[in-house]
Design a protein around this motif. Structure first.
Motif, PDB file in Angstrom:
ATOM      1  N   THR A   1       8.072   9.724 -10.520  1.00  0.00           N
ATOM      2  CA  THR A   1       8.307   9.424 -11.937  1.00  0.00           C
ATOM      3  C   THR A   1       9.208   8.197 -12.086  1.00  0.00           C
ATOM      4  OG1 THR A   1      10.224  10.923 -12.031  1.00  0.00           O
ATOM      5  CG2 THR A   1       8.060  11.862 -12.569  1.00  0.00           C
ATOM      6  N   GLU A   2       9.164   7.302 -11.095  1.00  0.00           N
ATOM      7  CA  GLU A   2      10.044   6.128 -11.124  1.00  0.00           C
ATOM      8  C   GLU A   2       9.828   5.287 -12.383  1.00  0.00           C
ATOM      9  OE1 GLU A   2      11.328   2.377  -8.361  1.00  0.00           O
ATOM     10  OE2 GLU A   2      11.753   4.464  -7.976  1.00  0.00           O
ATOM     11  N   HIS A   3       8.573   4.957 -12.681  1.00  0.00           N
ATOM     12  CA  HIS A   3       8.321   4.117 -13.850  1.00  0.00           C
ATOM     13  C   HIS A   3       8.597   4.864 -15.152  1.00  0.00           C
ATOM     14  CE1 HIS A   3       5.704   0.753 -11.852  1.00  0.00           C
ATOM     15  NE2 HIS A   3       6.964   0.744 -11.484  1.00  0.00           N
ATOM     16  N   GLN A   4       8.325   6.164 -15.186  1.00  0.00           N
ATOM     17  CA  GLN A   4       8.662   6.961 -16.375  1.00  0.00           C
ATOM     18  C   GLN A   4      10.168   6.989 -16.597  1.00  0.00           C
ATOM     19  OE1 GLN A   4       6.457   7.636 -13.964  1.00  0.00           O
ATOM     20  NE2 GLN A   4       5.053   9.297 -14.532  1.00  0.00           N
ATOM     21  N   CYS A   5      10.920   7.040 -15.497  1.00  0.00           N
ATOM     22  CA  CYS A   5      12.380   7.007 -15.574  1.00  0.00           C
ATOM     23  C   CYS A   5      12.848   5.682 -16.175  1.00  0.00           C
ATOM     24  CB  CYS A   5      12.957   7.194 -14.171  1.00  0.00           C
ATOM     25  SG  CYS A   5      14.713   6.922 -14.000  1.00  0.00           S
ATOM     26  N   MET A   6      12.263   4.580 -15.722  1.00  0.00           N
ATOM     27  CA  MET A   6      12.610   3.270 -16.284  1.00  0.00           C
ATOM     28  C   MET A   6      12.210   3.183 -17.758  1.00  0.00           C
ATOM     29  SD  MET A   6      11.585   0.728 -13.142  1.00  0.00           S
ATOM     30  CE  MET A   6      12.219   1.018 -11.484  1.00  0.00           C
ATOM     31  N   ASP A   7      11.073   3.811 -18.096  1.00  0.00           N
ATOM     32  CA  ASP A   7      10.641   3.819 -19.498  1.00  0.00           C
ATOM     33  C   ASP A   7      11.657   4.529 -20.384  1.00  0.00           C
ATOM     34  OD1 ASP A   7       8.359   2.457 -18.795  1.00  0.00           O
ATOM     35  OD2 ASP A   7       7.063   4.224 -18.797  1.00  0.00           O
ATOM     36  N   GLU A   8      12.263   5.593 -19.870  1.00  0.00           N
ATOM     37  CA  GLU A   8      13.297   6.311 -20.636  1.00  0.00           C
ATOM     38  C   GLU A   8      14.493   5.405 -20.901  1.00  0.00           C
ATOM     39  OE1 GLU A   8      13.837   9.656 -21.993  1.00  0.00           O
ATOM     40  OE2 GLU A   8      11.690   9.198 -22.083  1.00  0.00           O
TER      41      GLU A   8
ATOM     42  N   GLU B   1       0.823  -1.209   0.000  1.00  0.00           N
ATOM     43  CA  GLU B   1       0.000   0.000   0.000  1.00  0.00           C
ATOM     44  C   GLU B   1       0.861   1.264   0.000  1.00  0.00           C
ATOM     45  OE1 GLU B   1      -3.439   2.206   2.758  1.00  0.00           O
ATOM     46  OE2 GLU B   1      -2.640   0.243   3.325  1.00  0.00           O
ATOM     47  N   ALA B   2       1.889   1.271   0.842  1.00  0.00           N
ATOM     48  CA  ALA B   2       2.775   2.434   0.924  1.00  0.00           C
ATOM     49  C   ALA B   2       3.548   2.629  -0.382  1.00  0.00           C
ATOM     50  CB  ALA B   2       3.738   2.279   2.099  1.00  0.00           C
ATOM     51  N   PHE B   3       3.972   1.524  -0.987  1.00  0.00           N
ATOM     52  CA  PHE B   3       4.705   1.592  -2.251  1.00  0.00           C
ATOM     53  C   PHE B   3       3.825   2.171  -3.348  1.00  0.00           C
ATOM     54  CE2 PHE B   3       6.345  -0.643  -6.146  1.00  0.00           C
ATOM     55  CZ  PHE B   3       7.509   0.092  -6.247  1.00  0.00           C
ATOM     56  N   LYS B   4       2.532   1.842  -3.326  1.00  0.00           N
ATOM     57  CA  LYS B   4       1.617   2.386  -4.331  1.00  0.00           C
ATOM     58  C   LYS B   4       1.531   3.904  -4.215  1.00  0.00           C
ATOM     59  CE  LYS B   4      -3.031   1.947  -6.252  1.00  0.00           C
ATOM     60  NZ  LYS B   4      -3.213   3.406  -6.411  1.00  0.00           N
TER      61      LYS B   4
ATOM     62  N   MET C   1       5.203   8.848   4.128  1.00  0.00           N
ATOM     63  CA  MET C   1       6.192   8.815   5.204  1.00  0.00           C
ATOM     64  C   MET C   1       6.393   7.381   5.712  1.00  0.00           C
ATOM     65  SD  MET C   1       7.549  11.781   5.724  1.00  0.00           S
ATOM     66  CE  MET C   1       8.129  12.028   7.401  1.00  0.00           C
ATOM     67  N   ASP C   2       5.330   6.594   5.682  1.00  0.00           N
ATOM     68  CA  ASP C   2       5.469   5.184   6.053  1.00  0.00           C
ATOM     69  C   ASP C   2       6.415   4.482   5.089  1.00  0.00           C
ATOM     70  OD1 ASP C   2       3.622   5.765   7.980  1.00  0.00           O
ATOM     71  OD2 ASP C   2       2.052   4.453   7.209  1.00  0.00           O
ATOM     72  N   PHE C   3       6.266   4.761   3.782  1.00  0.00           N
ATOM     73  CA  PHE C   3       7.147   4.144   2.788  1.00  0.00           C
ATOM     74  C   PHE C   3       8.582   4.624   2.978  1.00  0.00           C
ATOM     75  CE2 PHE C   3       9.233   4.305  -1.411  1.00  0.00           C
ATOM     76  CZ  PHE C   3       9.260   2.943  -1.695  1.00  0.00           C
ATOM     77  N   LEU C   4       8.745   5.902   3.214  1.00  0.00           N
ATOM     78  CA  LEU C   4      10.077   6.481   3.333  1.00  0.00           C
ATOM     79  C   LEU C   4      10.832   5.939   4.547  1.00  0.00           C
ATOM     80  CD1 LEU C   4      10.825  10.114   2.434  1.00  0.00           C
ATOM     81  CD2 LEU C   4      11.924   9.153   4.439  1.00  0.00           C
TER      82      LEU C   4
ATOM     83  N   LEU D   1      -3.737  11.865   4.587  1.00  0.00           N
ATOM     84  CA  LEU D   1      -3.594  10.414   4.592  1.00  0.00           C
ATOM     85  C   LEU D   1      -2.546   9.937   3.599  1.00  0.00           C
ATOM     86  CD1 LEU D   1      -7.332   9.269   4.902  1.00  0.00           C
ATOM     87  CD2 LEU D   1      -5.586   9.404   6.698  1.00  0.00           C
ATOM     88  N   VAL D   2      -2.523  10.553   2.411  1.00  0.00           N
ATOM     89  CA  VAL D   2      -1.526  10.165   1.404  1.00  0.00           C
ATOM     90  C   VAL D   2      -0.127  10.522   1.890  1.00  0.00           C
ATOM     91  CG1 VAL D   2      -0.698  10.566  -0.944  1.00  0.00           C
ATOM     92  CG2 VAL D   2      -3.144  10.325  -0.511  1.00  0.00           C
ATOM     93  N   GLY D   3       0.001  11.722   2.472  1.00  0.00           N
ATOM     94  CA  GLY D   3       1.290  12.129   3.019  1.00  0.00           C
ATOM     95  C   GLY D   3       1.772  11.189   4.114  1.00  0.00           C
ATOM     96  N   GLY D   4       0.843  10.737   4.949  1.00  0.00           N
ATOM     97  CA  GLY D   4       1.203   9.781   5.984  1.00  0.00           C
ATOM     98  C   GLY D   4       1.674   8.458   5.401  1.00  0.00           C
ATOM     99  N   CYS D   5       1.005   8.030   4.331  1.00  0.00           N
ATOM    100  CA  CYS D   5       1.388   6.780   3.666  1.00  0.00           C
ATOM    101  C   CYS D   5       2.780   6.916   3.030  1.00  0.00           C
ATOM    102  CB  CYS D   5       0.342   6.449   2.606  1.00  0.00           C
ATOM    103  SG  CYS D   5       0.150   4.689   2.283  1.00  0.00           S
TER     104      CYS D   5
END
Length: 322
Positions: free
Chosen positions: A57-64, A47-50, A271-274, A265-269
């Motif tokens: 832009t992680e996936h866009q970076c990989m696409d490049e 959930e946090a990774f999502k 910070m959980d990932f970080l 809530l998104v910001g909290g999620c």
């Protein structure tokens, strides 16, 4: 005189995971206990990774990288064989895997592709299988999944006593959580066939993560159980192993503005990932929260753009020769 009420205690992870915290509210009405900090479960990590992917832009970076560099790398694979063997280690839900498979199809038209996947998370395996089922253009590709960690897969292979050789192995953003990074790289490198390539995608030393881990590690909770490894650390391991490699650097950003909005809530999620910690903003001591938020705003970690705070998520794509 009324008896003093019994004080409830709760264990709180400090550096030795044994401190206890009692907290008195401002009005001194009664004591209360802050819930203890703990690491994310596998489901909570997903959930946090999502939340991270949705705002980076992680996936866009990989696409490049896939667009600019991967076709030339793929074109040199297989050495004229009728089947190209691919192994994905820690493939997650498979989106990036299938993008690479399609590039392989384009550079080797008509060649059969045998794709094996090592992924321990059952939710990810199910999502990957569903993605394959919905794809109409994978008729020359076979898939087999191993619901194992990389170390479990390694043990299984060694117990069988025979290495299957692969033309292309990729390890995307997964070395942070293996038990022994050097031995993991050494093992999977040994699984390469002649002229094979191992692709390791890892955070760059130019990323905000590198600065956070090196300069502000004291701001991170001990519940963050991963390795603090970046591309220079991987390069050092490859040099010690005497393995040839080439590094491609690509920029990426993560909008962490919501991490600084109280109650978001998104910001909290995020910070959980970080931090690798469940409900970090609700369970961390105020001083630690403040230190980490201040660290995230430092120029070596992030920049401001149009009023947004963009954390540097630059990636290194390390292509390793057999």
């Amino acid at each position: 005189m009324d008896p003093v009420p019994e004080m409830k205690r709760n264990r709180f992870p400090s550096m030795n995971f044994e401190a206890e915290i009692l907290t008195a509210p401002h009005d001194n009405s009664e004591l209360y206990v802050i819930p203890s900090m703990r690491s994310l479960t596998a489901e909570e990590y997903v959930e946090a990774f999502k939340s991270f992917l949705d705002h980076s832009t992680e996936h866009q970076c990989m696409d490049e990288f896939n667009k600019k560099e991967l076709p030339n790398i793929m074109a040199r694979l297989g050495n004229g064989k009728s089947t190209i063997n691919v192994l994905g280690v820690g493939s997650g839900t498979g989106e990036q895997d299938l993008k690479m498979i399609r590039i392989l199809q384009a550079t080797h038209p008509g060649v059969l592709i045998d794709n094996e996947i090592v992924e321990p998370n059952p939710q990810h395996v199910a999502a990957y299988k569903e993605l394959v089922n919905q794809a109409p253009d994978l008729e020359n590709v076979s898939f087999s999944w191993h619901q194992l960690t990389s170390s479990e897969y390694e043990q299984q292979v060694k117990e069988k006593g025979a290495h299957k050789k692969f033309d292309f192995i990729h390890m995307i953003q997964m070395l942070y959580r293996v038990e022994d990074i050097a031995s993991t790289i050494k093992f999977f490198h040994s699984c390469l066939d002649h002229h094979g390539k191992l692709l390791i995608i890892i955070l760059s030393d130019s990323s905000g993560w590198a600065s956070l881990w090196k300069k502000y590690r004291h701001c991170l909770p001990s519940t963050d159980s991963g390795h603090y490894i970046t591309s220079n650390g991987i390069a050092d391991i490859l040099k010690r192993l005497g393995i040839e490699y080439h590094i491609y650097e690509f920029p990426s950003g993560w909008d962490i503005t919501k991490c600084f909005i109280d109650g978001d809530l998104v910001g909290g999620c995020m910070m959980d990932f970080l931090t690798g910690t469940k409900n970090f903003l609700g369970t961390a001591p105020p001083g630690l929260r403040r230190q980490l938020q201040e660290a995230l705003c430092q120029p070596e970690c992030s920049s401001k753009k149009d009023g947004r705070i963009i954390f540097s998520n630059n990636l290194s794509m390390i292509v390793v020769d057999s």
